[in-house]
Design an enzyme around this catalytic site. Structure first.
Site, short mmCIF file in Angstrom:
data_model
loop_
_atom_site.label_atom_id
_atom_site.label_comp_id
_atom_site.label_asym_id
_atom_site.label_seq_id
_atom_site.Cartn_x
_atom_site.Cartn_y
_atom_site.Cartn_z
N SER A 27 0.82 -1.23 -0.07
CA SER A 27 0.06 0.31 -0.10
C SER A 27 0.93 1.32 -0.07
CB SER A 27 -1.06 -0.04 1.16
OG SER A 27 -1.96 -1.03 1.00
N ARG A 83 1.40 4.00 -3.30
CA ARG A 83 1.13 5.31 -3.22
C ARG A 83 2.27 6.14 -3.34
NH1 ARG A 83 -2.36 2.63 -0.20
NH2 ARG A 83 -4.33 3.72 0.70
N GLY A 128 -6.08 -3.96 -7.00
CA GLY A 128 -6.88 -2.94 -6.60
C GLY A 128 -6.37 -1.67 -6.61
N ARG A 151 -14.14 -7.18 -10.28
CA ARG A 151 -14.00 -6.55 -9.01
C ARG A 151 -14.69 -4.94 -9.16
NH1 ARG A 151 -8.18 -6.22 -6.14
NH2 ARG A 151 -9.43 -5.78 -4.55
N SER A 174 -12.33 1.43 0.02
CA SER A 174 -11.67 2.43 0.44
C SER A 174 -10.70 3.26 -0.69
CB SER A 174 -10.91 2.43 1.69
OG SER A 174 -9.76 1.43 1.50
N GLN A 175 -10.55 2.27 -1.40
CA GLN A 175 -9.54 2.76 -2.82
C GLN A 175 -10.15 3.67 -3.63
OE1 GLN A 175 -8.46 -1.14 -4.13
NE2 GLN A 175 -6.81 -1.44 -2.83
N GLU A 204 -8.41 -6.75 5.11
CA GLU A 204 -7.18 -7.64 4.50
C GLU A 204 -6.66 -8.61 5.51
OE1 GLU A 204 -4.37 -5.02 2.49
OE2 GLU A 204 -3.56 -4.60 4.45
N ARG A 264 -3.76 -14.10 -0.31
CA ARG A 264 -4.19 -14.31 1.08
C ARG A 264 -4.82 -15.41 1.40
NH1 ARG A 264 -1.87 -9.41 2.79
NH2 ARG A 264 -2.40 -7.62 1.46
#
Ligand SMILES: O=C(O)C1=C[C@@H](OP(=O)(O)O)[C@@H](O)[C@H](O)C1
Ligand SMILES: C=C(OP(=O)(O)O)C(=O)O
Length: 439
Positions: free
Chosen positions: A30, A34, A98, A126, A173-174, A316, A389
């Site tokens: 993440s 970013r 994502g 998705r 939230s993305q 996650e 995962r």
């Protein structure tokens, strides 16, 4: 072992004794993605250290290069990014990431040519409608098949007025983070309001705000679920990426299953990563945790207790908690994670199906899972659904249940291509597994 062994189901190693391992983990997905996006938007070059090299981050690097950024990886692992020129048409492969599919479209509008987005077959399932609707609300033309999904084409004109938009980010939230990351480059900046049933993964939005603030972008939260980004410069410079604390989860869980201790080096003293929550959660499930200059050390006894927990702030983390729950001595209820149905796969269905397949007792609920202790766990093929995962969750259970085979461990390359090797080195089996993707 050679890379060709990865084309077979991967025999999850059993723990044969107490653990005593110290591990350094790769960088946070993440934070990596970013920092890559902000480096491509910045006014000056950036140098990133500790960057994750995995499928998701390589897809992000390719996407930003396609938009005119120059990105080079030095021998010492430092990554230098010269900001994107946004002067060309591009085809962006989002893979199953994502962060690529939700973060790159809001910056692609800065290009004055068409940018086409697509991804894996699983990526086309998705949720993307909120991104597509947001871009249209910003006045940008988008061509899609009206399914609220990939593939689609953004017809940018080189600039966006900005202003204020209201979106429903209940499924990710993305959608919020993607807009906030781009917004300083919109002419008047942007106010983003979320209106909808839930807003999952709030720490990930806080991570976005923190990354923006560290690059001198003026960003403020202006309500429970509204944020304002002012237009203005985005600084470059040097940025260090923390280790991925969500990916630490399976290794921490291993100490609880096998007993003994695992230390994760360089655990940050303070962080916006939601993986930091493992500390409190795993203590509730029976672990002892200590922090020192060396990192975070978890000690387990093999005894695992069930938990009743709302994981909406960190969906996650669910696969790790579910795997531990399958081995626990009391029931577990996981709530607040309906949005996991739109992750790499429908994770609630996948976890319930696989736990039940190996003799466990798991039920899907409307927003989570209920998992009861079972005396009947047995070896079987643990299906992975292209989800990194799911693979690591199966490996956790395989530490105690003989004969668990992970259908496709290559899926861990999404965020941790070194997973099989690190897992064996934690266990001290002497087996050497190469990085996935080094075939
Ligand atoms: O912004 C991010 O880096 C992420 C946000 C979360 O997404 P959702 O809000 O869709 O769960 C998280 O699950 C994902 O792994 C990474
Ligand atoms: C949901 C996840 O990934 P993505 O960034 O693709 O949404 C995840 O890594 O658990």
């Amino acid at each position: 072992m050679t890379a060709s062994h990865y084309s077979q189901p991967w025999p999850a190693p059993l723990a044969t004794g107490q653990l005593n391992a110290t591990l350094g983990l790769p960088g946070s997905k993440s934070l990596t993605n970013r920092e890559l996006v902000l480096s491509a938007l910045a006014d000056e070059p950036s140098v990133l250290t500790g960057l994750l090299m995995s499928r998701d981050s390589l897809l992000m690097i390719d996407a930003l290069k396609a938009l005119g950024a120059e990105i080079s990886i030095a021998a010492d692992g430092k990554v230098r990014v010269t900001p994107a020129t946004f002067d060309r048409s591009a085809n962006i492969d989002c893979g199953l990431a994502g962060t690529v599919m939700r973060f790159v479209p809001p910056i692609s509008v800065l290009s004055n040519q068409d940018v086409h987005f697509d991804g894996d077959a699983a990526a086309r399932r998705r949720p993307m409608k909120t991104t597509i609707d947001s871009l249209r609300a910003l006045g940008v033309s988008v061509t899609d098949a009206d399914l609220g999904a990939l593939p689609f084409t953004v017809h940018g004109t080189g600039s966006v007025p900005g202003g204020e938009i209201t979106i429903d980010a209940s499924s990710s939230s993305q959608f919020v983070s993607g807009l906030l990351l781009a917004a300083a480059r919109y002419e008047t900046g942007l106010i983003v309001r979320h209106e909808g049933e839930h807003l999952p993964s709030m720490p990930h939005i806080e991570m976005t705000i923190d990354c923006l603030a560290k690059r001198s972008v003026k960003v403020t939260r202006i309500g429970d679920s509204a944020w304002q980004v002012l237009p203005g410069p985005i600084s470059g410079g040097n940025f260090a990426i923390e280790p991925d604390l969500s990916n630490a989860g399976p290794f921490l869980a291993a100490a609880m299953v096998a007993g003994g201790s695992v230390t994760i080096e360089h655990w940050p003293e303070s962080t916006t990563q939601v993986g930091d929550e493992f500390d409190g959660i795993l203590q509730q499930m029976g672990a002892t945790i200590a922090r020192s200059a060396q990192g975070l050390t978890i000690t387990g006894t093999g005894e695992i207790h069930g938990i009743d927990i709302d994981l909406s702030i960190g969906g996650e983390l669910t696969p790790v908690i579910a795997a531990l729950a399958a081995l626990a001595d009391s029931p577990t209820v996981i709530r607040g994670v309906a949005h996991l149905r739109g992750h790499e796969t429908d994770r609630l269905a996948a976890l319930a199906t696989e736990i039940n397949r190996i003799g466990g007792i798991a039920r899907e609920t409307s927003d989570g899972l209920e998992i009861d202790p079972s005396e009947n766990l047995h070896g079987a093929l643990w299906r992975t659904y292209e989800d990194h995962r799911m693979a690591t969750a199966g490996a956790i259970i395989g530490l105690r249940v003989p004969g668990i085979e992970i259908e496709d461990v290559r899926v861990t390359s999404k965020t941790m291509p070194s997973f099989p090797g690190l897992w064996h080195s934690m266990l001290g089996t002497g087996e050497i597994w190469p990085e996935i993707g080094a075939q």
